[in-house]
Design a protein around this motif. Structure first.
Motif, short mmCIF file in Angstrom:
data_model
loop_
_atom_site.label_atom_id
_atom_site.label_comp_id
_atom_site.label_asym_id
_atom_site.label_seq_id
_atom_site.Cartn_x
_atom_site.Cartn_y
_atom_site.Cartn_z
N THR A 134 0.47 -4.61 17.33
CA THR A 134 0.83 -3.92 16.09
C THR A 134 0.17 -4.67 14.94
O THR A 134 0.34 -5.87 14.79
CB THR A 134 2.35 -3.92 15.87
OG1 THR A 134 2.98 -3.30 16.99
CG2 THR A 134 2.72 -3.17 14.61
N SER A 135 -0.62 -3.96 14.12
CA SER A 135 -1.38 -4.61 13.06
C SER A 135 -1.13 -3.93 11.72
O SER A 135 -1.02 -2.71 11.64
CB SER A 135 -2.88 -4.58 13.38
OG SER A 135 -3.61 -5.30 12.42
N VAL A 136 -0.99 -4.74 10.67
CA VAL A 136 -0.81 -4.24 9.31
C VAL A 136 -1.93 -4.82 8.45
O VAL A 136 -2.18 -6.03 8.48
CB VAL A 136 0.56 -4.66 8.73
CG1 VAL A 136 0.69 -4.20 7.28
CG2 VAL A 136 1.69 -4.10 9.57
N VAL A 137 -2.61 -3.98 7.69
CA VAL A 137 -3.66 -4.44 6.78
C VAL A 137 -2.99 -4.93 5.50
O VAL A 137 -2.42 -4.14 4.73
CB VAL A 137 -4.67 -3.33 6.48
CG1 VAL A 137 -5.74 -3.84 5.52
CG2 VAL A 137 -5.31 -2.81 7.76
N VAL A 138 -3.04 -6.23 5.25
CA VAL A 138 -2.43 -6.81 4.06
C VAL A 138 -3.35 -6.61 2.85
O VAL A 138 -2.88 -6.39 1.73
CB VAL A 138 -2.14 -8.31 4.29
CG1 VAL A 138 -1.53 -8.93 3.04
CG2 VAL A 138 -1.20 -8.48 5.47
N GLY A 139 -4.65 -6.67 3.07
CA GLY A 139 -5.59 -6.46 1.98
C GLY A 139 -7.00 -6.37 2.51
O GLY A 139 -7.31 -6.94 3.56
N THR A 140 -7.86 -5.65 1.81
CA THR A 140 -9.27 -5.53 2.17
C THR A 140 -10.13 -5.94 0.98
O THR A 140 -9.71 -5.84 -0.17
CB THR A 140 -9.63 -4.10 2.61
OG1 THR A 140 -9.30 -3.20 1.54
CG2 THR A 140 -8.88 -3.70 3.86
N TRP A 141 -11.33 -6.39 1.28
CA TRP A 141 -12.21 -6.95 0.25
C TRP A 141 -13.03 -5.87 -0.44
O TRP A 141 -13.61 -5.00 0.20
CB TRP A 141 -13.14 -7.98 0.87
CG TRP A 141 -14.17 -8.51 -0.08
CD1 TRP A 141 -15.50 -8.21 -0.13
CD2 TRP A 141 -13.94 -9.46 -1.14
NE1 TRP A 141 -16.12 -8.91 -1.13
CE2 TRP A 141 -15.19 -9.69 -1.77
CE3 TRP A 141 -12.81 -10.13 -1.61
CZ2 TRP A 141 -15.32 -10.57 -2.85
CZ3 TRP A 141 -12.95 -11.00 -2.67
CH2 TRP A 141 -14.18 -11.21 -3.28
N SER A 142 -13.05 -5.93 -1.74
CA SER A 142 -13.96 -5.14 -2.55
C SER A 142 -14.46 -6.07 -3.65
O SER A 142 -13.67 -6.56 -4.47
CB SER A 142 -13.25 -3.92 -3.16
OG SER A 142 -14.05 -3.36 -4.19
N LYS A 143 -15.76 -6.32 -3.66
CA LYS A 143 -16.32 -7.25 -4.63
C LYS A 143 -16.06 -6.76 -6.06
O LYS A 143 -15.72 -7.55 -6.94
CB LYS A 143 -17.83 -7.41 -4.39
CG LYS A 143 -18.49 -8.43 -5.29
CD LYS A 143 -19.96 -8.60 -4.93
CE LYS A 143 -20.64 -9.62 -5.85
NZ LYS A 143 -22.08 -9.79 -5.50
N GLU A 144 -16.19 -5.44 -6.27
CA GLU A 144 -15.98 -4.87 -7.61
C GLU A 144 -14.53 -5.06 -8.05
O GLU A 144 -14.27 -5.45 -9.20
CB GLU A 144 -16.35 -3.39 -7.62
CG GLU A 144 -17.84 -3.10 -7.43
CD GLU A 144 -18.31 -3.35 -6.01
OE1 GLU A 144 -17.46 -3.34 -5.08
OE2 GLU A 144 -19.53 -3.56 -5.81
N GLU A 145 -13.57 -4.79 -7.15
CA GLU A 145 -12.15 -4.95 -7.50
C GLU A 145 -11.83 -6.41 -7.77
O GLU A 145 -11.04 -6.73 -8.67
CB GLU A 145 -11.27 -4.40 -6.39
CG GLU A 145 -11.25 -2.88 -6.29
CD GLU A 145 -10.26 -2.39 -5.27
OE1 GLU A 145 -9.47 -3.23 -4.76
OE2 GLU A 145 -10.27 -1.19 -4.95
N HIS A 146 -12.43 -7.30 -6.98
CA HIS A 146 -12.16 -8.73 -7.20
C HIS A 146 -12.70 -9.18 -8.56
O HIS A 146 -12.03 -9.90 -9.29
CB HIS A 146 -12.79 -9.58 -6.11
CG HIS A 146 -12.86 -11.02 -6.46
ND1 HIS A 146 -11.73 -11.83 -6.47
CD2 HIS A 146 -13.90 -11.82 -6.87
CE1 HIS A 146 -12.07 -13.05 -6.86
NE2 HIS A 146 -13.38 -13.06 -7.10
#
Length: 478
Positions: free
Chosen positions: A369-381
């Motif tokens: 069972t996997s939950v995505v806590v966060g994904t990378w976006s250079k623009e958002e960062h």
């Protein structure tokens, strides 16, 4: 008695058998034992617990098999070493740490704690305001500054007097992860006035604890009463003193040799061990088949749950990663092809730099069972970094400054049931000095529902922190 009962009888006998007529301490679960069957070749250990040829018992099984079992002298060893110790006092052992003017840091969800050994404890929070101005909110939890500073001989005399007082009284202990652990206390006063206590100054007790693999880390910070704090520091310096030494809870061997006419090991015990081995076989095959193929050597986590103030750290794990070269390791880390794993219990965490942070649980029956806590976006960062401090700096004694930590924003995770908004996490990358370049410490906090802080500390990060640009983005050193 049957073979398993023989082992139970052995352990019970440890508590009752006399050494020269004196009974050994009562059997306790705190002292682990292991029955060793050395056969005809018996070589007693030369370090650790002691053994004497006349400290044995004769045990007989239900099949009339007889064994001479040599018992360890549990009550000896450490007590004699502590009694005969003539080395430096704990204050003298810690003196190099105070003279170096070194500082230790701990990052929490909001506050950062700074312990400059022998000087002060500071609690602070940095915020970037409009126009790139850094606003710092800070409190001193204690200072070593005295109104009439003592000369070095007077200071040494005071320290020795304090050490003598400790040696004459019982050394204080603190419950650390379920084990009463001795510590050396250093009192700090004259901190920032506390409005909740009629502006009395804040004060702290720094508890130095022996840990042979530590680098003077802050294990925990707790406010025990209003504006009075306890700070636990792990340091290897105290480990040279036997009364403060790290106790690894060694397993005490009981050596059992067969007497004439008896097999090297009880027949029933051998049959039982074979049955247990057969029961394990199917599970072992499944586990090996499910393991992903990897060229890298993996080691299991060492769990350290720590409560800090009112915040409970969700997970703190120390892992050791594959022994790649530094350059390979940095490239694979920055490309996101090598991911860090941490966490114990139900949830584990996976961090792939520049890609994602996942929270997962693996179960043999229901799978993963996997939950995505966060994904990378250079623009958002980059947008996030314009409102938050992506880099924090440390001022060296020579006046130059160096990057101490970088923070990266990973958003657009799985939607949270509690907030109906995507999960997000701030990843804080910090240098952690260690003798092993492959040691990694990962901890996860959740200061607000589905908004996380992931702390990652490693010697690998030490090598690339100074490459951070204005947005905290890292690169391979030139």
């Amino acid at each position: 008695c049957p073979a398993p009962a023989l082992l139970c009888g052995l352990l019970a006998a440890v508590a009752a058998v006399a050494e020269g007529g004196r009974a050994l301490p009562q059997l306790s679960d705190d002292i682990p034992f292991r029955v060793n069957w050395p056969g005809t070749e018996l070589s007693l250990p030369t370090t650790g617990v002691l053994y004497k040829e006349d400290n044995y018992i004769i045990m007989t099984t239900v099949d009339k098999e007889k064994y001479k079992c040599l018992l360890p002298l549990i009550a000896s060893g450490n007590e004699e070493e502590e009694k005969d110790y003539k080395g430096p006092t704990p204050g003298e052992l810690l003196e190099p740490l105070f003279k170096q003017s070194s500082c230790s840091y701990r990052i929490e969800s909001y506050w950062t704690y700074e312990v400059c050994h022998g000087k002060h404890i500071r609690q602070y929070h940095e915020e970037k305001e409009t126009g790139q101005k850094i606003n710092i909110q800070e409190y001193y939890l204690g200072n070593m500054i005295m109104k009439n500073p003592l000369s070095e001989p007077e200071s040494r005399e005071l320290s020795c007097g304090y050490d003598l007082l400790l040696s004459l009284t019982q050394i204080p202990t603190k419950n650390i992860e379920g084990q009463m652990t001795p510590y050396y206390p250093v009192e700090l006063g004259n901190g920032t006035p506390c409005s909740l206590r009629q502006n009395l100054p804040r004060s702290s007790t720094v508890m130095y604890i022996c840990h042979p693999e530590a680098k003077h880390e802050i294990l925990s910070v707790a406010e025990v009463t209003t504006c009075e704090y306890e700070v636990v520091i792990l340091t290897p310096l105290l480990c040279n003193h036997p009364k403060y030494r790290f106790r690894a809870s060694p397993v005490n061997d009981i050596f059992c040799q067969s007497l004439p006419g008896s097999p090297l090991k009880p027949h029933n015990l051998e049959q039982l061990e074979k049955q247990q081995e057969m029961l394990k076989m199917p599970f072992r095959r499944v586990k090996e088949e499910e393991m992903p193929s990897t060229k890298e050597e993996k080691f299991s986590s060492i769990h350290k749950p720590v409560a800090v103030g009112s915040h409970q750290l969700l997970t703190v794990g120390t892992t050791h990663i594959s022994k790649l070269t530094d350059e390979q390791l940095i490239k694979e880390f920055l490309s996101g092809s090598y991911c860090f794993h941490g966490g114990v219990g139900w949830w584990k965490y996976e961090f792939c730099y520049g890609k994602y942070v996942h929270q997962y649980h693996e179960d043999k029956e229901s799978g993963k069972t996997s939950v995505v806590v966060g994904t990378w976006s250079k623009e958002e960062h980059i947008e996030w970094s314009r409102k938050n401090a992506a880099r924090t700096f440390y001022l060296r004694e020579d006046g130059t400054q160096t990057v101490r930590m970088v923070s990266h924003f990973y958003g657009n995770g799985d939607v949270c049931d509690l907030t109906d908004k995507p999960r997000q996490v701030t990843v804080k990358l910090k240098c952690k000095e260690s003798d092993s370049p492959h040691a990694v410490t990962i901890y996860m906090l959740e200061p607000h529902s589905c908004q996380y802080i992931l702390g990652v500390e490693s010697p690998v990060i030490c090598k690339i922190l100074d490459t951070a640009d204005e947005y905290g983005l890292l690169s391979v050193p030139s």
